[in-house]
Design an enzyme around this catalytic site. Structure first.
Site, PDB file in Angstrom:
ATOM      1  CG  HIS A   1       8.325  -1.603 -33.653  1.00 30.81           C
ATOM      2  ND1 HIS A   1       8.594  -0.258 -33.482  1.00 30.81           N
ATOM      3  CD2 HIS A   1       9.337  -2.264 -33.023  1.00 30.81           C
ATOM      4  CE1 HIS A   1       9.713  -0.125 -32.776  1.00 30.81           C
ATOM      5  NE2 HIS A   1      10.178  -1.331 -32.498  1.00 30.81           N
TER       6      HIS A   1
ATOM      7  CB  SER B   1       8.817   1.266 -36.204  1.00 27.39           C
ATOM      8  OG  SER B   1       7.566   1.299 -35.529  1.00 27.39           O
ATOM      9  CB  THR B   2       5.665   4.038 -38.641  1.00 24.56           C
ATOM     10  OG1 THR B   2       5.315   3.905 -37.264  1.00 24.56           O
ATOM     11  CG2 THR B   2       4.452   4.497 -39.428  1.00 24.56           C
TER      12      THR B   2
ATOM     13  CG  ASP C   1      12.940  -0.402 -30.256  1.00 26.42           C
ATOM     14  OD1 ASP C   1      13.662  -0.616 -29.262  1.00 26.42           O
ATOM     15  OD2 ASP C   1      12.392  -1.306 -30.913  1.00 26.42           O
TER      16      ASP C   1
ATOM     17  CG  MET D   1       6.799   7.667 -33.895  1.00 22.80           C
ATOM     18  SD  MET D   1       7.040   9.225 -34.782  1.00 22.80           S
ATOM     19  CE  MET D   1       6.499  10.405 -33.526  1.00 22.80           C
TER      20      MET D   1
END
Length: 366
Positions: A206, A180-181, A302, A299
């Protein structure tokens, strides 16, 4: 300890500056301490006010936002959230911004900006909160991206003694990556060090619709393997990496001895779409002992539960360590759920993958 996150908004649109300031100041844990309509003004404000986070537009007078970001990350690294227009060019520029060190981005609409930003308010403030705690490192001048022509292949080709060693692996081997991030650059770091005859790789990063096509194209220009956006029903092939399309879930299924991509428009999982949980759960079910899992920076949580399912099904899992993560949320949760076999710095993940695949011990644990 209760101090607010201090934000400077940099955008050439007075309307956008006003809207973003209002959104930020409505939060109890942050405040907009200033706005600037071009990067040169922003530079002086940053020196004087020392903000925790800046939001940055791309197209501005006097200095392009990307040029400003590059200088900022070399000279005074700090968390930057890009506010990018959702266009094809906007997507390409956003990928460049993430490469230069921006923590994340929000895609603003081309029309209906006022309503659009209001609808994105929760996403904007959530990403400012993430940016405020992200680890940001000084960056070196980045090499220009390839433009046009056939995909350029990187200089990180494995030595001749290593390059052919993966060729005889079963086509059933598969590598699953979640991020993600900070994940776009982490994924690049892993993929550019993998050889052309690597087992198939499936990836969920993401990302919203409109950006994964540019992401995949950029990776394809840098990697020895072929990188593309996954398409529903296509066969998952060795030597290829498949990126979950923005705004859609990506999973795999079996068709005889082959893996097949499944793209669907189901509801978000863990608030995400695409969701790492969806991909990893399908890998646990379809690949089991033939899978290797990789959890990179991001973050939230997930994918942590499904990565544990992968391990229970026989996969071997690598998790990025805290020191090399932009945000240690998803890796931390994977570790907490007992999903990790090894926790490694980002730069050691690709070599570890290659060693495990070459020695054929993906099924054996120490």
């Amino acid at each position: 300890m209760n101090s607010k996150t201090r934000v400077i908004v940099v955008d050439d649109s007075a309307l956008v500056r006003s809207l973003l300031s209002e959104i930020i100041n409505r939060q109890t844990d942050m405040e907009c301490i200033g706005t600037a309509n071009d990067p040169l003004i922003a530079r002086e404000m940053i020196r004087e006010m020392n903000p925790d986070v800046i939001t940055l537009d791309v197209e501005m007078p006097r200095m392009d936002g990307i040029d400003f970001l590059g200088r900022l990350m070399r000279l005074r690294p700090m968390p930057v959230l890009m506010i990018s227009t959702l266009t094809e060019r906007g997507a390409e520029v956003t990928m460049k911004a993430l490469e230069l060190g921006a923590v994340d981005f929000v895609a603003k609409p081309r029309v209906g900006v006022a309503n659009g930003l209001s609808d994105l308010a929760s996403e904007i403030v959530d990403k400012i909160r993430v940016a405020a705690v992200a680890r940001v490192h000084r960056t070196l001048a980045a090499a220009p991206a390839p433009t046009g022509g056939p995909a350029a292949r990187p200089s990180q080709t494995p030595p001749a003694s290593q390059a052919p060693l993966l060729g005889r692996l079963s086509t059933e081997k598969i590598i699953a990556i979640g991020a993600s991030t900070g994940g776009t650059e982490a994924i690049r770091e892993v993929l550019t060090h993998l050889p052309a005859d690597c087992p198939a790789i499936v990836i969920t990063q993401h990302m919203p619709p409109g950006f994964t096509t540019s992401f995949a194209a950029r990776l394809n220009s840098l990697c020895q393997i072929k990188v593309k956006e996954a398409e529903d029903g296509e066969r998952i092939l060795p030597g290829h990496a498949y990126i979950a399309p923005g705004g859609k879930h990506f999973s795999i299924n079996r068709s005889g001895a082959n893996y097949v991509a499944v793209i669907d428009d189901a509801a978000p999982v863990n608030r995400h779409k695409p969701s790492v949980e969806v991909l990893f759960r399908s890998v646990a079910a379809c690949a089991g002992r033939n899978a290797v899992g990789v959890m990179l920076t991001g973050m939230g949580a997930d994918g942590a539960v499904a990565m544990r399912e992968m391990k229970l099904a026989g996969s071997y899992n690598y998790v990025q360590d805290e020191a090399s993560c932009i945000v240690f949320g998803m890796p931390r949760e994977a570790i907490a759920h007992g999903a990790a076999d090894e926790v490694l710095p980002l730069t050691q993940i690709a070599p570890a993958l290659l060693t495990r695949l070459r020695t054929g011990n993906a099924h054996h644990r120490i």
